[in-house]
Design an enzyme around this catalytic site. Structure first.
Site, mmCIF file in Angstrom:
data_model
loop_
_atom_site.group_PDB
_atom_site.id
_atom_site.type_symbol
_atom_site.label_atom_id
_atom_site.label_comp_id
_atom_site.label_asym_id
_atom_site.label_seq_id
_atom_site.Cartn_x
_atom_site.Cartn_y
_atom_site.Cartn_z
ATOM 1 N N SER A 144 3.838 -10.391 6.099
ATOM 2 C CA SER A 144 4.198 -11.334 5.018
ATOM 3 C C SER A 144 4.341 -12.720 5.630
ATOM 4 O O SER A 144 4.645 -12.849 6.831
ATOM 5 C CB SER A 144 5.530 -10.916 4.403
ATOM 6 O OG SER A 144 6.072 -11.957 3.613
ATOM 7 N N TYR A 157 14.094 -8.066 5.131
ATOM 8 C CA TYR A 157 12.630 -8.115 4.937
ATOM 9 C C TYR A 157 12.002 -9.057 5.967
ATOM 10 O O TYR A 157 11.055 -8.689 6.671
ATOM 11 C CB TYR A 157 12.339 -8.595 3.511
ATOM 12 C CG TYR A 157 10.878 -8.622 3.133
ATOM 13 C CD1 TYR A 157 10.206 -7.455 2.778
ATOM 14 C CD2 TYR A 157 10.157 -9.823 3.107
ATOM 15 C CE1 TYR A 157 8.865 -7.469 2.423
ATOM 16 C CE2 TYR A 157 8.820 -9.854 2.749
ATOM 17 C CZ TYR A 157 8.175 -8.678 2.402
ATOM 18 O OH TYR A 157 6.842 -8.704 2.056
ATOM 19 N N LYS A 161 9.490 -7.661 8.931
ATOM 20 C CA LYS A 161 8.088 -8.086 8.872
ATOM 21 C C LYS A 161 7.720 -8.873 10.142
ATOM 22 O O LYS A 161 6.593 -8.781 10.639
ATOM 23 C CB LYS A 161 7.819 -8.910 7.613
ATOM 24 C CG LYS A 161 7.844 -8.093 6.313
ATOM 25 C CD LYS A 161 6.695 -7.094 6.224
ATOM 26 C CE LYS A 161 6.596 -6.452 4.847
ATOM 27 N NZ LYS A 161 5.461 -5.533 4.696
HETATM 28 P P1 NDP Z 1 3.991 -2.799 -4.814
HETATM 29 O O1 NDP Z 1 5.449 -2.539 -4.985
HETATM 30 O O2 NDP Z 1 3.205 -3.356 -5.957
HETATM 31 O O3 NDP Z 1 3.256 -1.477 -4.281
HETATM 32 C C1 NDP Z 1 3.763 -0.796 -3.179
HETATM 33 C C2 NDP Z 1 2.936 0.447 -2.930
HETATM 34 O O4 NDP Z 1 3.525 1.134 -1.843
HETATM 35 C C3 NDP Z 1 2.949 1.420 -4.079
HETATM 36 O O5 NDP Z 1 1.766 2.188 -4.052
HETATM 37 C C4 NDP Z 1 4.156 2.294 -3.772
HETATM 38 O O6 NDP Z 1 4.052 3.546 -4.448
HETATM 39 C C5 NDP Z 1 4.014 2.401 -2.260
HETATM 40 N N1 NDP Z 1 5.247 2.641 -1.522
HETATM 41 C C6 NDP Z 1 6.388 1.935 -1.554
HETATM 42 N N2 NDP Z 1 7.292 2.477 -0.730
HETATM 43 C C7 NDP Z 1 6.692 3.553 -0.161
HETATM 44 C C8 NDP Z 1 7.108 4.529 0.778
HETATM 45 N N3 NDP Z 1 8.343 4.542 1.280
HETATM 46 N N4 NDP Z 1 6.234 5.481 1.151
HETATM 47 C C9 NDP Z 1 4.979 5.510 0.639
HETATM 48 N N5 NDP Z 1 4.538 4.610 -0.255
HETATM 49 C C10 NDP Z 1 5.388 3.654 -0.654
HETATM 50 O O7 NDP Z 1 3.905 -3.773 -3.547
HETATM 51 P P2 NDP Z 1 2.872 -4.952 -3.214
HETATM 52 O O8 NDP Z 1 1.501 -4.532 -3.538
HETATM 53 O O9 NDP Z 1 3.420 -6.208 -3.795
HETATM 54 O O10 NDP Z 1 3.079 -5.066 -1.642
HETATM 55 C C11 NDP Z 1 2.304 -4.334 -0.717
HETATM 56 C C12 NDP Z 1 2.633 -4.849 0.686
HETATM 57 O O11 NDP Z 1 2.365 -6.247 0.745
HETATM 58 C C13 NDP Z 1 4.100 -4.672 1.085
HETATM 59 O O12 NDP Z 1 4.190 -4.320 2.430
HETATM 60 C C14 NDP Z 1 4.683 -6.054 0.851
HETATM 61 O O13 NDP Z 1 5.800 -6.312 1.666
HETATM 62 C C15 NDP Z 1 3.501 -6.929 1.225
HETATM 63 N N6 NDP Z 1 3.543 -8.268 0.646
HETATM 64 C C16 NDP Z 1 3.489 -8.454 -0.716
HETATM 65 C C17 NDP Z 1 3.501 -9.736 -1.248
HETATM 66 C C18 NDP Z 1 3.409 -10.000 -2.722
HETATM 67 O O14 NDP Z 1 3.541 -11.174 -3.141
HETATM 68 N N7 NDP Z 1 3.162 -9.022 -3.575
HETATM 69 C C19 NDP Z 1 3.618 -10.909 -0.372
HETATM 70 C C20 NDP Z 1 3.698 -10.588 1.033
HETATM 71 C C21 NDP Z 1 3.652 -9.318 1.508
HETATM 72 P P3 NDP Z 1 5.359 4.461 -4.742
HETATM 73 O O15 NDP Z 1 6.387 3.553 -5.341
HETATM 74 O O16 NDP Z 1 4.850 5.524 -5.656
HETATM 75 O O17 NDP Z 1 5.769 5.009 -3.419
#
Ligand code: NDP
Length: 263
Positions: A144, A157, A161
């Site tokens: 991030s 976080y 990260k």
């Molecule tokens: P979402 O919350 O939209 O999606 C997260 C995904 O990860 C889902 O498929 C969720 O499914 C899965 N997930 C979450 N926790 C777990 C776990 N413990 N084990 C397995 N699967 C898990 O997140 P984003 O798409 O927004 O973010 C994805 C990545 O990008 C993250 O690492 C985030 O920190 C990073 N990021 C996002 C930004 C943004 O603006 N969106 C900016 C910077 C970084 P389920 O809940 O079913 O497990």
């Protein structure tokens, strides 16, 4: 451009929604077969079915919580049984936090350490041997902008990260002679369902619509004054996963609309 990804096998953690889902679809568009995991099995299997139908690639969906070693082990075992190995690993599963360092518990720190750092170590430990047998591969860790420029409400976080970025550098050095290129991506504001939910809740508190809330955040934080879509980001990540990016070793790539204020 041929990304040389046809018939490769990619493992994406958290591939059921948001950025992970967009990466899965962009890789599938290139003809890459997929292993995806998430905790919500129903949503995961729906997405796996949808991708199979749309892109005609093989998709293995495994319910797993990547903050737990035993679930990662199960995911790796299923990948080995179904595909016999893997070429690409994208450590994407992760989530934001909200706390003060003075009051956050050890348990909260450890849970984010497990999710953002140990998951990337454990998946690498289990999946890199397959990549080595196949002659190489790629690992992309989704960090991030907060790894470099912290947001004040989420110190856990930011810290975990930042650790993931350093892990990326160290692992890249360790695997460079195995023809495995390891890099981190540092996204800024990417419009995912989670952001839309936050905007609905926090916008209501401020008496503004979700779109107005998101517009305000974008104007405050990103010089480009808008969020990126997960699809825009995914195209960039697919390149970094591909053999075309083999000279990219241990770097962190910002995809942030100018969010980071320093050079
Ligand atoms: P979402 O919350 O939209 O999606 C997260 C995904 O990860 C889902 O498929 C969720 O499914 C899965 N997930 C979450 N926790 C777990 C776990 N413990 N084990 C397995 N699967 C898990 O997140 P984003 O798409 O927004 O973010 C994805 C990545 O990008 C993250 O690492 C985030 O920190 C990073 N990021 C996002 C930004 C943004 O603006 N969106 C900016 C910077 C970084 P389920 O809940 O079913 O497990």
């Amino acid at each position: 451009m041929d990304m040389q990804l046809k018939n490769k096998i990619a493992c994406i953690t958290g591939g059921s929604v948001g950025i992970g889902l967009a990466i899965a679809k962009e890789l599938a568009r290139e003809g890459t077969h997929l292993a995806i995991c998430a905790r919500d099995e129903e949503r995961l299997q729906e997405v796996a079915h949808e991708i199979r139908n749309e892109f005609r690639v093989k998709v293995l969906g495994v319910k797993a919580d990547v903050s737990k070693m035993k679930d990662i082990q199960k995911f790796a075992t299923e990948i080995e049984k179904y595909f016999g190995g893997v070429d690409i690993l994208v450590n994407n599963a992760g989530t934001g936090s909200a706390e003060k360092i003075m009051t956050a518990t050890d348990e909260k720190w450890y849970s984010y350490w497990d999710l953002h750092v140990m998951a990337a170590i454990r998946t690498a430990r289990l999946l890199v041997p397959f990549m080595k047998k196949r002659g190489g591969g790629a690992i992309v860790n989704i960090a991030s902008v907060c790894a470099k420029q912290p947001l004040d409400y989420e110190p856990i976080y930011n810290t975990t990260k930042a650790a993931l970025v350093m892990l990326t550098k160290c692992l890249a050095n360790e695997l460079v002679h195995d023809n495995i290129h390891v890099n981190a991506i540092c996204p800024g504001l990417i419009i995912t369902p989670d952001w839309k939910k936050t905007a609905t809740i926090l916008g209501k508190d401020l008496g503004i619509t979700p779109d107005e809330y998101l517009d305000r955040i974008a104007k405050d934080l990103a010089p480009i004054s808008r969020f990126a879509t997960p699809e825009e980001l995914a195209k960039f990540i697919v390149f970094i996963c591909s053999p075309l990016a083999a000279y990219c070793i241990g770097s962190s790539y910002y995809f942030d609309g100018g969010f980071i204020k320093s050079i």
